[in-house]
Design a protein around this motif. Structure first.
Motif, short mmCIF file in Angstrom:
data_model
loop_
_atom_site.label_atom_id
_atom_site.label_comp_id
_atom_site.label_asym_id
_atom_site.label_seq_id
_atom_site.Cartn_x
_atom_site.Cartn_y
_atom_site.Cartn_z
N VAL A 220 -2.70 -2.82 -2.68
CA VAL A 220 -4.09 -3.09 -3.04
C VAL A 220 -4.35 -3.05 -4.55
N GLU B 133 -0.55 -2.30 2.62
CA GLU B 133 -1.09 -3.37 1.81
C GLU B 133 -1.06 -2.93 0.34
N ASP C 26 -9.75 -1.38 -1.18
CA ASP C 26 -9.36 -2.78 -0.99
C ASP C 26 -9.40 -3.56 -2.29
#
Length: 361
Positions: A183, A181, A236
């Protein structure tokens, strides 16, 4: 001019005639061997293992990844046959030292800088490897593994040195590198250079991003996107803390961060700026103050800019540059430590023993 051209033609024809008369079978039984000089290039990344004073890994420019099992007495290459080239970072999982992550592409963006071959992972202490992609990232200066879960890993990807690209910033994987991901992404000119995790609380991470461009005859360090960031949710989401009280204003270049394992509220930051230097926070990044403006700590900032906070003493911090510098009073004063070679690029300090240190130069 005509006489010179004629002479060059004559010499070329003579050389070709001599070459044609050589009997190649005379050399058929000969083998070449290296007779020296036995000297490597830059070592750009190092890593060790907690509780194991004999095993270390190093990534070098143009030579892949190497391992020693006798405290540096001898080394063996463990990446040949899988990948090679320049290495930017090596990370051993604290929860399982058989798991190793490697990021390609050196982080010292010299004029002769070379990119890497993406990201790689081993689950058997370097006996075999598999690719995790990121060929477009080109330069991966830092990888960080969760202290208790070897499948959770973050990567600081600097990106292309000679042009803009989107595959840069901080990436996170929770499945051992199978998927990632994106982030933290700032812009196509600023990639991630530094990445640090709080060993006492893996939800807290710090990162630095750097707007940098290497050209065939030019170099630019600094601009939009150069900053220091903090995450409190495992990477995150991120908050730009470059405007925190005490940090310098104006254009930032490269920066580095190091968390004190002995006191995670103590953070050191080295910042390239007109009013830059070594900064210290005692409240987990909420505020900062410059503790040293010594130019010895930040000369050729684009080539160095690395820190290492001691694992036992919050007042002890190492700064890597042409010389190796150490402070024992929280960064106010430094002394040079003699090493076998200059130009220091990475440091690893044993979490259980601040006197056990590996330096890459």
């Amino acid at each position: 001019m005509r006489r010179l051209s004629f002479l060059l033609v004559v010499l070329a024809l003579a050389a070709a005639d001599v070459h044609a008369q050589i009997d190649s079978t005379l050399f058929g039984s000969l083998d070449y061997r290296l007779v020296g000089p036995f000297r490597g290039g830059r070592a750009s990344g190092v890593a060790g293992i907690a509780g194991d004073p004999l095993t270390y890994y190093q990534g070098v420019t143009g030579g892949g990844v190497w391992r020693t099992r006798d405290g540096g007495g001898s080394w063996e290459n463990i990446s040949d046959g899988y990948f090679g080239g320049s290495i930017g970072s090596v990370a051993v999982a604290p929860s399982d030292p058989n798991v190793i992550y490697v990021g390609g592409g050196e982080k010292s963006l010299r004029g002769n800088v070379s990119p890497g071959w993406g990201m790689w992972k081993s689950e058997d202490a370097g006996r075999s490897w598999r690719s995790l992609g990121f060929e477009g990232g080109q330069h991966i200066p830092r990888m960080v593994v969760h202290p208790r879960d070897e499948d959770v890993v973050w990567a600081a990807v600097l990106g292309h040195a000679f042009g803009p690209n989107a595959e840069r910033g901080v990436f996170k994987s929770t499945d051992g590198g199978e998927t990632w991901e994106h982030v933290l992404f700032v812009n196509e000119d600023a990639g991630a250079f530094e990445l640090e995790i709080d060993p006492t609380n893996p939800r807290i991470l710090y990162a630095s991003t750097w707007n940098v461009r290497r050209g065939p005859y030019s170099f630019s360090s600094g601009g939009p996107g150069s900053a220091i960031w903090k995450s409190t949710d495992g990477g995150d989401t991120w908050t730009d803390i470059s405007d925190a009280p005490g940090f310098p204003e104006g254009i930032w270049g490269i920066s580095a961060v190091s968390i004190s394992p002995a006191d995670p509220d103590r953070i050191y930051a080295l910042v390239e700026n007109e009013d830059g230097g070594l900064f210290r926070s005692d409240d987990a990044g909420a505020s900062w103050r410059r503790v040293s403006a010594d130019r010895n700590l930040r000369q050729r900032a684009w080539y160095f800019t690395r820190l290492g906070a001691d694992s036992q003493d919050p007042d002890k911090v190492w700064v890597l540059n042409v010389q190796l510098w150490v402070s024992t009073d929280g960064g106010r004063n430094f002394e040079s430590v003699r090493t076998p070679h200059g130009d220091h690029h990475d440091i690893w300090i044993a979490p259980e023993d601040g006197n056990r240190i590996v330096i890459a130069d």
